[in-house]
Design a protein around this motif. Sequence first.
Motif, mmCIF file in Angstrom:
data_model
loop_
_atom_site.group_PDB
_atom_site.id
_atom_site.type_symbol
_atom_site.label_atom_id
_atom_site.label_comp_id
_atom_site.label_asym_id
_atom_site.label_seq_id
_atom_site.Cartn_x
_atom_site.Cartn_y
_atom_site.Cartn_z
ATOM 1 N N VAL A 12 0.833 -1.199 0.000
ATOM 2 C CA VAL A 12 0.000 0.000 0.000
ATOM 3 C C VAL A 12 0.874 1.258 0.000
ATOM 4 N N VAL A 13 1.935 1.265 0.795
ATOM 5 C CA VAL A 13 2.841 2.423 0.829
ATOM 6 C C VAL A 13 3.479 2.627 -0.543
ATOM 7 N N LYS A 14 3.896 1.547 -1.176
ATOM 8 C CA LYS A 14 4.477 1.643 -2.519
ATOM 9 C C LYS A 14 3.451 2.194 -3.515
ATOM 10 N N ALA A 15 2.226 1.697 -3.429
ATOM 11 C CA ALA A 15 1.160 2.180 -4.318
ATOM 12 C C ALA A 15 0.859 3.651 -4.048
ATOM 13 N N LEU A 16 0.852 4.040 -2.790
ATOM 14 C CA LEU A 16 0.633 5.453 -2.447
ATOM 15 C C LEU A 16 1.710 6.332 -3.075
ATOM 16 N N ASN A 17 2.942 5.906 -2.960
ATOM 17 C CA ASN A 17 4.049 6.684 -3.522
ATOM 18 C C ASN A 17 3.989 6.745 -5.042
ATOM 19 N N THR A 18 3.528 5.665 -5.656
ATOM 20 C CA THR A 18 3.521 5.585 -7.111
ATOM 21 C C THR A 18 2.271 6.193 -7.744
ATOM 22 N N TYR A 19 1.100 5.948 -7.156
ATOM 23 C CA TYR A 19 -0.157 6.278 -7.831
ATOM 24 C C TYR A 19 -0.996 7.360 -7.152
ATOM 25 N N SER A 20 -0.521 7.954 -6.085
ATOM 26 C CA SER A 20 -1.359 8.922 -5.366
ATOM 27 C C SER A 20 -1.735 10.119 -6.235
ATOM 28 N N ASP A 21 -0.797 10.627 -7.044
ATOM 29 C CA ASP A 21 -1.113 11.766 -7.910
ATOM 30 C C ASP A 21 -2.171 11.401 -8.946
ATOM 31 N N MET A 22 -2.055 10.214 -9.513
ATOM 32 C CA MET A 22 -3.023 9.765 -10.510
ATOM 33 C C MET A 22 -4.421 9.664 -9.894
ATOM 34 N N VAL A 23 -4.511 9.064 -8.705
ATOM 35 C CA VAL A 23 -5.807 8.903 -8.039
ATOM 36 C C VAL A 23 -6.407 10.268 -7.735
ATOM 37 N N LYS A 47 -9.567 0.182 -0.120
ATOM 38 C CA LYS A 47 -9.936 -0.970 -0.955
ATOM 39 C C LYS A 47 -8.687 -1.732 -1.392
ATOM 40 N N LEU A 48 -7.615 -1.004 -1.683
ATOM 41 C CA LEU A 48 -6.364 -1.665 -2.041
ATOM 42 C C LEU A 48 -5.842 -2.485 -0.862
ATOM 43 N N LEU A 49 -5.948 -1.942 0.323
ATOM 44 C CA LEU A 49 -5.511 -2.645 1.524
ATOM 45 C C LEU A 49 -6.326 -3.928 1.731
ATOM 46 N N GLN A 50 -7.608 -3.882 1.384
ATOM 47 C CA GLN A 50 -8.496 -5.031 1.556
ATOM 48 C C GLN A 50 -8.430 -6.015 0.392
ATOM 49 N N HIS A 51 -7.814 -5.601 -0.703
ATOM 50 C CA HIS A 51 -7.731 -6.436 -1.913
ATOM 51 C C HIS A 51 -6.855 -7.657 -1.627
ATOM 52 N N LYS A 52 -7.384 -8.841 -1.867
ATOM 53 C CA LYS A 52 -6.689 -10.085 -1.526
ATOM 54 C C LYS A 52 -5.923 -10.707 -2.690
ATOM 55 N N ASN A 57 0.844 -7.516 -12.726
ATOM 56 C CA ASN A 57 2.008 -6.644 -12.929
ATOM 57 C C ASN A 57 1.627 -5.225 -12.524
ATOM 58 N N ALA A 58 2.543 -4.291 -12.697
ATOM 59 C CA ALA A 58 2.300 -2.901 -12.307
ATOM 60 C C ALA A 58 1.186 -2.268 -13.151
ATOM 61 N N ALA A 59 1.127 -2.622 -14.427
ATOM 62 C CA ALA A 59 0.074 -2.073 -15.294
ATOM 63 C C ALA A 59 -1.307 -2.535 -14.828
ATOM 64 N N HIS A 60 -1.406 -3.775 -14.401
ATOM 65 C CA HIS A 60 -2.674 -4.309 -13.891
ATOM 66 C C HIS A 60 -3.073 -3.566 -12.617
ATOM 67 N N GLU A 61 -2.114 -3.322 -11.749
ATOM 68 C CA GLU A 61 -2.386 -2.596 -10.505
ATOM 69 C C GLU A 61 -2.848 -1.172 -10.802
ATOM 70 N N LYS A 62 -2.184 -0.506 -11.745
ATOM 71 C CA LYS A 62 -2.546 0.861 -12.116
ATOM 72 C C LYS A 62 -3.959 0.912 -12.708
ATOM 73 N N ALA A 63 -4.258 -0.016 -13.599
ATOM 74 C CA ALA A 63 -5.591 -0.060 -14.207
ATOM 75 C C ALA A 63 -6.655 -0.351 -13.151
ATOM 76 N N TRP A 64 -6.349 -1.247 -12.212
ATOM 77 C CA TRP A 64 -7.280 -1.561 -11.122
ATOM 78 C C TRP A 64 -7.545 -0.318 -10.286
ATOM 79 N N LEU A 65 -6.506 0.432 -9.967
ATOM 80 C CA LEU A 65 -6.679 1.655 -9.181
ATOM 81 C C LEU A 65 -7.491 2.702 -9.949
#
Length: 166
Positions: A12-23, A47-52, A57-65
Motif C-alpha cells: 500500500v505504501v508503494k502504491a501510495l508513492n507511485t499512484y497517489s497523484d493519478m488517483v 480498498k487496495l488494503l483489503q484487496h486479496k 504486474n504494475a500495469a494491472h495494478e494501475k488499471a485496477w486503481l
Amino acid sequence: MENTSSGTNDIVVKALNTYSDMVRRICLMYLKNEADIEDIFQNVFLKLLQHKEPFENAAHEKAWLCRVTINQCKDFHKIFFRKHVCSIDDLEIPTEDKTEEGVLWEVLLLPQKYRNAIYLYYYENYQISEIAKILGKKENTVHAHLRRAKAILKNRLRGFEDGNYF
C-alpha cells in the motif's frame, strides 16, 4: 496481496508513492472539491488494503486503481445529498482566461465521458485499447470520445495564440 500485515502495508505504501497523484487527478475530474477528493482517495487505498488477489504486474495494478477510483467517484455522486447541491458545472467560469489554468477549466467542464478519455489518454498515456478495457467501452467509442472532446476543446479555445495543447 500478501498475508502479513507488514507485507500488505509495504504494498500500500508503494502504491501510495507511485499512484497517489493519478488517483487525486481522477478524483479532481469527478469531484472538484478537495474534501470529497480526500474522502475518495482514502476509500480507494482502503480498498487496495483489503484487496486479496495479487496483481499480475504494475500495469494491472494501475488499471485496477483507475477503475476503483472512477467507480468510487461515480458511487459518491449517487448519494442523495450530492444530488441536491450545486455543481461546479453549473457555475459560470470566465473563459477569457488564456492561461494554462483556463485550458484546465475547459477540460474539467467537458462531459464526463469525454473527460475520462482525455485524461487517460493524455495524462496517463494509456493506449485506446487500454482505455476501452478500463472504461468498459469499445475501442471505436473511445476513439470517438477523444475526437469529439478535441473538437469541443478546439472550438472553446480558439482564442489561444499557440493552440497546441492537444
